[in-house]
Scaffold this motif. Structure first.
Motif, short mmCIF file in Angstrom:
data_model
loop_
_atom_site.label_atom_id
_atom_site.label_comp_id
_atom_site.label_asym_id
_atom_site.label_seq_id
_atom_site.Cartn_x
_atom_site.Cartn_y
_atom_site.Cartn_z
N ASN A 179 51.43 -27.01 -18.36
CA ASN A 179 52.88 -27.17 -18.45
C ASN A 179 53.46 -26.51 -19.70
N ALA A 180 52.60 -26.13 -20.65
CA ALA A 180 53.06 -25.48 -21.89
C ALA A 180 53.28 -23.98 -21.69
N ILE A 181 52.66 -23.40 -20.66
CA ILE A 181 52.77 -21.96 -20.45
C ILE A 181 54.23 -21.57 -20.22
N GLY A 182 54.68 -20.58 -20.99
CA GLY A 182 56.05 -20.11 -20.90
C GLY A 182 57.00 -20.83 -21.84
N GLN A 183 56.54 -21.90 -22.48
CA GLN A 183 57.37 -22.68 -23.40
C GLN A 183 57.34 -22.07 -24.79
N SER A 184 58.40 -22.27 -25.53
CA SER A 184 58.47 -21.78 -26.91
C SER A 184 58.18 -22.91 -27.87
N GLY A 185 57.59 -22.56 -28.99
CA GLY A 185 57.27 -23.52 -30.04
C GLY A 185 57.35 -22.86 -31.39
N THR A 186 56.93 -23.61 -32.40
CA THR A 186 56.97 -23.14 -33.78
C THR A 186 55.57 -23.21 -34.39
N VAL A 187 55.20 -22.16 -35.14
CA VAL A 187 53.90 -22.17 -35.81
C VAL A 187 53.93 -23.26 -36.88
N TYR A 188 52.94 -24.13 -36.85
CA TYR A 188 52.84 -25.24 -37.79
C TYR A 188 51.83 -24.90 -38.89
N GLN A 189 50.73 -24.28 -38.50
CA GLN A 189 49.68 -23.85 -39.42
C GLN A 189 49.34 -22.40 -39.06
N ARG A 190 49.23 -21.53 -40.07
CA ARG A 190 49.01 -20.10 -39.88
C ARG A 190 47.98 -19.84 -38.78
N ILE A 191 48.33 -18.84 -37.91
CA ILE A 191 47.44 -18.44 -36.83
C ILE A 191 46.91 -17.05 -37.15
N PRO A 192 45.58 -16.92 -37.40
CA PRO A 192 45.00 -15.62 -37.74
C PRO A 192 45.15 -14.60 -36.61
N ALA A 193 45.34 -13.33 -36.98
CA ALA A 193 45.52 -12.24 -36.02
C ALA A 193 44.25 -11.98 -35.22
N GLN B 176 54.23 -32.01 -29.37
CA GLN B 176 52.78 -31.96 -29.56
C GLN B 176 52.43 -30.95 -30.65
N THR B 177 51.39 -31.24 -31.41
CA THR B 177 50.81 -30.28 -32.34
C THR B 177 49.47 -29.87 -31.74
N LEU B 178 49.37 -28.58 -31.36
CA LEU B 178 48.19 -28.11 -30.63
C LEU B 178 47.60 -26.87 -31.29
N GLU B 179 46.29 -26.70 -31.08
CA GLU B 179 45.62 -25.52 -31.60
C GLU B 179 46.05 -24.28 -30.83
N ALA B 180 46.12 -23.16 -31.56
CA ALA B 180 46.57 -21.92 -30.93
C ALA B 180 45.87 -20.72 -31.57
N CYS B 181 45.76 -19.66 -30.79
CA CYS B 181 45.26 -18.38 -31.26
C CYS B 181 46.22 -17.31 -30.77
N THR B 182 46.05 -16.08 -31.28
CA THR B 182 46.96 -15.01 -30.87
C THR B 182 46.20 -13.69 -30.77
N ASP B 183 46.72 -12.77 -29.97
CA ASP B 183 46.20 -11.41 -29.87
C ASP B 183 47.00 -10.47 -30.77
N ALA B 184 47.99 -10.99 -31.49
CA ALA B 184 48.84 -10.16 -32.35
C ALA B 184 47.99 -9.47 -33.43
N THR B 185 48.49 -8.34 -33.94
CA THR B 185 47.75 -7.58 -34.97
C THR B 185 47.98 -8.12 -36.37
N THR B 186 48.97 -9.01 -36.52
CA THR B 186 49.21 -9.63 -37.83
C THR B 186 49.21 -11.14 -37.65
N ASP B 187 48.89 -11.84 -38.75
CA ASP B 187 48.90 -13.30 -38.72
C ASP B 187 50.30 -13.81 -38.38
N LEU B 188 50.34 -14.93 -37.74
CA LEU B 188 51.61 -15.58 -37.46
C LEU B 188 51.78 -16.71 -38.48
#
Length: 190
Positions: free
Chosen positions: A125-139, A156-168
């Motif tokens: 149910n989170a797919i497509g939803q927007s949120g805010t980075v709470y703790q830095r996500i490595p690139a 909710q505070t949930l773990e996340a990763c990213t495919d971005a080339t820079t840290d979020l």
């Protein structure tokens, strides 16, 4: 009009209607008592499910609906007889009252079932939803960070990763792309 009557003075139709109404009241009271002590008896069948699988329908074809019908038929029929209607008319009036009570009970059950909520968090149910980075996500999926996101009406505070080339960095807006594994979300910058 006096509803306290002697059983021996009743006609056959009055006895039948009284028996149906009395049995219905006893069954409704027993079912209510069982519900209070945890022995719920609720067998609803969804009209759209012609395979007969048990489920929570709107309750017309349920035990409660049947008991409601019996209640209306019995007591509606006896009241109609007492007002001078014939047996056939009393049966029709009692049946109409029974169907009405069954429908009202069914609608009440539907309303009560709609108040139920599934407490399990479904991350799909989170797919497509927007949120805010709470703790830095490595690139480049180089590690996990955390996001805060509203899922199923709860923050909710949930773990996340990213495919971005820079840290979020924290406070950045992100969008959930997919559930990677378990409780980890793949996010992208908005």
């Amino acid at each position: 009009m006096n509803f306290l009557f002697d059983w021996s003075t009743l006609g056959v139709a009055e006895k039948i209607f009284t028996a149906i109404g009395t049995v219905a009241i006893v069954l409704i009271l027993l079912q209510s008592l069982m519900s209070l002590v945890g022995g719920e008896v609720d067998h609803d069948y969804d009209i759209s499910d012609m395979d007969g699988h048990a489920g929570h329908s709107w309750g017309l074809l349920s035990i409660r609906g049947l008991f409601g019908y019996m209640l209306g038929l019995g007591w509606g029929g006896i009241i109609a007889l007492r007002y001078g209607f014939g047996v056939f008319a009393a049966t029709l009036l009692g049946s109409a009252l029974g169907v009405s009570i069954g429908l009202v009970l069914g609608l009440l059950m539907k309303a009560m079932h709609s108040l139920r909520s599934e407490g399990t968090l479904n991350l799909q149910n989170a797919i497509g939803q927007s949120g805010t980075v709470y703790q830095r996500i490595p690139a480049g999926r180089g590690g996990l960070g955390k996001i805060q996101i509203l899922v199923q009406g709860r923050l909710q505070t949930l773990e996340a990763c990213t495919d971005a080339t820079t840290d979020l960095s924290p406070q950045r807006q992100v969008k959930v792309v997919q559930v990677v594994s378990g409780n980890t979300l793949l996010v992208e910058q908005v």
